[in-house]
Motif scaffolding. Structure first.
Motif, PDB file in Angstrom:
ATOM      1  N   GLY A   9       1.008  -1.336  -0.175  1.00 53.37           N
ATOM      2  CA  GLY A   9      -0.067  -0.041   0.010  1.00 53.37           C
ATOM      3  C   GLY A   9       0.977   1.358   0.007  1.00 53.37           C
ATOM      4  O   GLY A   9       1.985   1.478   0.159  1.00 53.37           O
ATOM      5  N   SER A  12       3.817   2.207   2.647  1.00 56.45           N
ATOM      6  CA  SER A  12       4.207   0.863   3.271  1.00 56.45           C
ATOM      7  C   SER A  12       5.655   0.431   3.396  1.00 56.45           C
ATOM      8  O   SER A  12       5.880  -0.356   4.325  1.00 56.45           O
ATOM      9  CB  SER A  12       3.293  -0.309   2.604  1.00 56.45           C
ATOM     10  OG  SER A  12       4.064  -0.423   1.343  1.00 56.45           O
ATOM     11  N   ASN A 120       1.811  -0.379  -6.350  1.00 56.03           N
ATOM     12  CA  ASN A 120       0.869  -0.455  -5.341  1.00 56.03           C
ATOM     13  C   ASN A 120      -0.244  -1.505  -5.266  1.00 56.03           C
ATOM     14  O   ASN A 120      -0.689  -1.623  -6.587  1.00 56.03           O
ATOM     15  CB  ASN A 120       0.266   0.949  -5.173  1.00 56.03           C
ATOM     16  CG  ASN A 120       1.111   2.083  -4.951  1.00 56.03           C
ATOM     17  OD1 ASN A 120       2.307   1.724  -4.616  1.00 56.03           O
ATOM     18  ND2 ASN A 120       0.398   3.246  -4.509  1.00 56.03           N
ATOM     19  N   VAL A 122      -3.554  -1.763  -4.982  1.00 56.41           N
ATOM     20  CA  VAL A 122      -4.885  -0.820  -4.770  1.00 56.41           C
ATOM     21  C   VAL A 122      -6.060  -1.410  -4.619  1.00 56.41           C
ATOM     22  O   VAL A 122      -7.200  -0.715  -4.335  1.00 56.41           O
ATOM     23  CB  VAL A 122      -4.965   0.121  -5.928  1.00 56.41           C
ATOM     24  CG1 VAL A 122      -3.581   0.975  -6.088  1.00 56.41           C
ATOM     25  CG2 VAL A 122      -5.215  -0.549  -7.295  1.00 56.41           C
TER      26      VAL A 122
END
Length: 169
Positions: A9, A12, A120, A122
């Motif tokens: 994320g 992160s 990412n 998502v």
């Protein structure tokens, strides 16, 4: 040559982890950046990332031309940060994402050096409220799955901690 995909994320610890993976190999290293500094906040993020890297890193900006950038760096170990922003740039510019993904896969297959890709994850949040955001979320999920299936190693980062999903640490 095989590659590693690092997922997680926002904030992160993906980039730091990916940098450490690349740094296991002899320098100089190539940092292929896909972000564009469209506003003050994004320019600050880019500056923060650049400030972390020392002179052993050469930064190449490739907001759209990622496959060509990978092909152009020869045998240097490379970090691509990040695929999600690359996909964003492609979609907002109404480029053919399927053709671009195929070109990326070809460039990765031709690499003769260690490569680490950052993306990412998502799809862990709420369902986006608009069609473009849902289309993006779906396209990012498909891109991540497609590359994870080809990657030798896949790491998921949460709270700065890596979880090896595929391959060895």
């Amino acid at each position: 040559m095989s590659f590693t995909l690092v997922l997680g994320g926002a904030r992160s610890g993906k980039s730091r982890h990916a940098e450490a993976l690349v740094a296991r190999h002899p320098a100089p290293w190539a940092y292929i950046a896909t972000a564009e500094g469209w506003d003050d906040e994004m320019r600050a993020r880019i500056a923060e990332h650049r400030a972390r890297r020392d002179g052993r890193w050469e930064t190449l900006d490739a907001p759209l031309g990622l496959p060509a950038a990978l092909a152009g760096i020869g045998t240097r170990p490379a970090l691509v940060d990040c695929l999600t922003l690359w996909l964003t740039n492609l979609m907002l510019g109404e480029h053919d994402t399927e053709a671009a993904t195929e070109a990326l896969e070809d460039a990765l297959a031709a690499r003769g050096a260690p490569t680490v890709l950052v993306a990412n994850e998502v799809g862990l949040g709420i369902v986006p409220e608009n069609a473009l955001a849902r289309r993006f979320r779906d396209a990012a999920g498909v891109l991540n799955q497609r590359l994870a299936s080809r990657a030798a190693h896949v790491h998921f980062i949460a709270a700065g901690l890596p979880l090896v999903l595929k391959g060895e640490a």
